[in-house]
Motif scaffolding. Structure first.
Motif, short mmCIF file in Angstrom:
data_model
loop_
_atom_site.label_atom_id
_atom_site.label_comp_id
_atom_site.label_asym_id
_atom_site.label_seq_id
_atom_site.Cartn_x
_atom_site.Cartn_y
_atom_site.Cartn_z
N TRP A 136 31.54 44.51 33.31
CA TRP A 136 31.67 44.21 34.79
C TRP A 136 30.81 44.15 35.70
O TRP A 136 29.57 44.84 35.59
CB TRP A 136 33.06 45.44 35.62
N LEU A 137 30.70 43.21 36.36
CA LEU A 137 29.11 42.86 37.33
C LEU A 137 29.36 43.49 38.50
O LEU A 137 30.56 43.13 39.52
CB LEU A 137 29.00 41.36 37.55
N THR A 138 28.48 44.14 39.27
CA THR A 138 28.77 45.02 40.68
C THR A 138 29.28 44.20 41.61
O THR A 138 28.14 42.96 41.40
CB THR A 138 27.44 45.60 40.43
N GLN A 139 29.50 43.68 43.23
CA GLN A 139 29.45 43.48 43.87
C GLN A 139 28.50 42.23 44.15
O GLN A 139 28.30 41.64 44.47
CB GLN A 139 30.57 44.23 44.72
N ALA A 140 26.76 43.45 44.30
CA ALA A 140 25.91 42.75 44.39
C ALA A 140 25.47 41.89 43.87
O ALA A 140 24.11 41.33 43.59
CB ALA A 140 24.30 44.60 45.00
N VAL B 58 42.41 47.96 39.19
CA VAL B 58 42.59 46.29 38.60
C VAL B 58 43.40 46.20 39.71
O VAL B 58 44.38 46.13 40.19
CB VAL B 58 42.57 46.08 37.49
N SER B 59 42.93 45.30 40.46
CA SER B 59 43.48 44.48 41.51
C SER B 59 43.18 42.81 41.06
O SER B 59 44.05 42.06 42.47
CB SER B 59 42.21 44.21 43.55
N GLY B 60 42.93 42.25 40.00
CA GLY B 60 43.18 41.26 39.52
C GLY B 60 42.75 40.82 38.76
O GLY B 60 42.16 41.97 38.14
N PRO B 61 42.75 39.48 37.57
CA PRO B 61 43.33 39.29 36.12
C PRO B 61 41.33 39.56 36.25
O PRO B 61 40.68 40.26 35.20
CB PRO B 61 42.95 38.53 35.94
N ASP B 62 40.87 39.10 37.05
CA ASP B 62 38.65 39.29 37.02
C ASP B 62 38.27 40.10 38.30
O ASP B 62 36.74 40.11 38.05
CB ASP B 62 38.55 38.55 36.53
N THR B 63 39.28 41.34 38.63
CA THR B 63 38.45 42.02 39.41
C THR B 63 39.11 43.69 39.30
O THR B 63 40.10 44.21 38.90
CB THR B 63 39.03 41.87 41.01
N LEU B 64 37.86 44.29 40.10
CA LEU B 64 37.98 45.99 39.37
C LEU B 64 37.40 46.38 40.93
O LEU B 64 36.41 45.68 41.39
CB LEU B 64 37.19 46.35 38.60
N LYS B 65 38.79 47.10 41.50
CA LYS B 65 38.00 48.33 42.62
C LYS B 65 37.32 49.40 42.43
O LYS B 65 38.14 50.28 41.90
CB LYS B 65 39.47 47.96 43.25
N VAL B 66 36.43 49.28 43.05
CA VAL B 66 35.74 50.54 43.13
C VAL B 66 35.76 50.94 44.42
O VAL B 66 34.91 50.95 45.13
CB VAL B 66 34.34 50.11 42.27
N GLY C 93 34.55 50.44 49.35
CA GLY C 93 34.24 50.22 48.52
C GLY C 93 33.28 48.87 48.02
O GLY C 93 33.24 49.04 48.91
N GLU C 94 33.92 48.59 46.51
CA GLU C 94 33.14 46.83 46.82
C GLU C 94 34.26 47.47 45.07
O GLU C 94 35.25 47.58 44.25
CB GLU C 94 31.87 46.54 46.58
N THR C 95 34.27 45.50 44.93
CA THR C 95 35.09 44.86 44.04
C THR C 95 33.95 43.88 43.42
O THR C 95 33.10 43.45 43.61
CB THR C 95 35.04 43.64 44.57
N TRP C 96 34.02 45.13 41.70
CA TRP C 96 33.17 43.88 40.45
C TRP C 96 34.23 43.17 40.02
O TRP C 96 35.47 43.03 39.40
CB TRP C 96 33.34 44.82 39.13
N THR C 97 33.61 42.30 38.66
CA THR C 97 34.00 41.18 38.79
C THR C 97 33.90 41.25 37.18
O THR C 97 32.96 41.64 36.90
CB THR C 97 33.59 39.84 39.15
N ARG C 98 34.82 40.79 36.09
CA ARG C 98 35.23 40.31 35.12
C ARG C 98 33.57 39.66 34.80
O ARG C 98 33.61 37.92 34.82
CB ARG C 98 36.34 40.61 34.25
N SER C 99 32.58 40.32 33.57
CA SER C 99 31.80 39.73 33.12
C SER C 99 32.02 38.26 31.44
O SER C 99 33.00 39.65 31.17
CB SER C 99 30.61 40.86 33.06
N GLN C 100 31.92 37.42 31.98
CA GLN C 100 32.16 36.98 30.49
C GLN C 100 30.84 36.31 29.33
O GLN C 100 30.13 36.63 29.79
CB GLN C 100 32.12 35.59 30.81
#
Length: 144
Positions: free
Chosen positions: A31-35, A119-127, A137-144
């Motif tokens: 996961w890529l952090t929100q920043a 998990v808030s979506g297929p490619d998003t993680l709520k932390v 909080g912030e939202t992380w996105t799945r890193s490819q």
């Protein structure tokens, strides 16, 4: 012509059925952090989740020219640990459907915070993290 379409449809159905499905609430992955300044690899570690820093946008400390270390840690014995490879999750375990709770270590200030992950979506993680009654909080996105 119609039999070709039916055959193609059957082949597609067989392909879909035999493919492993990713659980919609599976937090494992990178996961890529929100920043967008770090990538965290989330894996299962027994009953817990582990979250390890595997990449930093700025891996070198600009002051020392050496790899970034955990220099904000109040425990001086831990202050020289490299950030890459650092385990951020502490006791993160399932706390209901699509919810994990425990603590997350923040290397930016050397503190651990009560945290909830979902998990808030297929490619998003709520932390989400809390200090007392203050939460953010912030939202992380799945890193490819």
């Amino acid at each position: 012509m119609i039999w070709k379409l039916r055959l193609a449809g059957l082949a597609l159905a067989a392909f879909v059925i035999t493919q492993p499905a990713l659980a919609a609430d599976d937090p494992t992955g990178t996961w890529l952090t929100q920043a967008a300044d770090a990538r965290i690899k989330v894996t299962k570690c027994g009953a817990n989740l582990c979250g390890t820093v595997v990449w930093l946008k700025q891996p070198m400390d600009t002051d020392t020219g050496k790899p970034a270390v955990d220099n904000k840690n109040p425990n001086r014995a831990l202050a020289n640990r490299p950030i890459i490879g650092l385990q951020l999750f502490e006791g993160i375990r399932a706390d209901g459907p699509n919810k994990w709770s425990g603590k997350i270590y923040n290397a930016d200030d050397g503190q651990s915070y009560v945290s909830h992950i979902s998990v808030s979506g297929p490619d998003t993680l709520k932390v989400d993290g809390c200090v007392g009654s203050l939460c953010g909080g912030e939202t992380w996105t799945r890193s490819q």
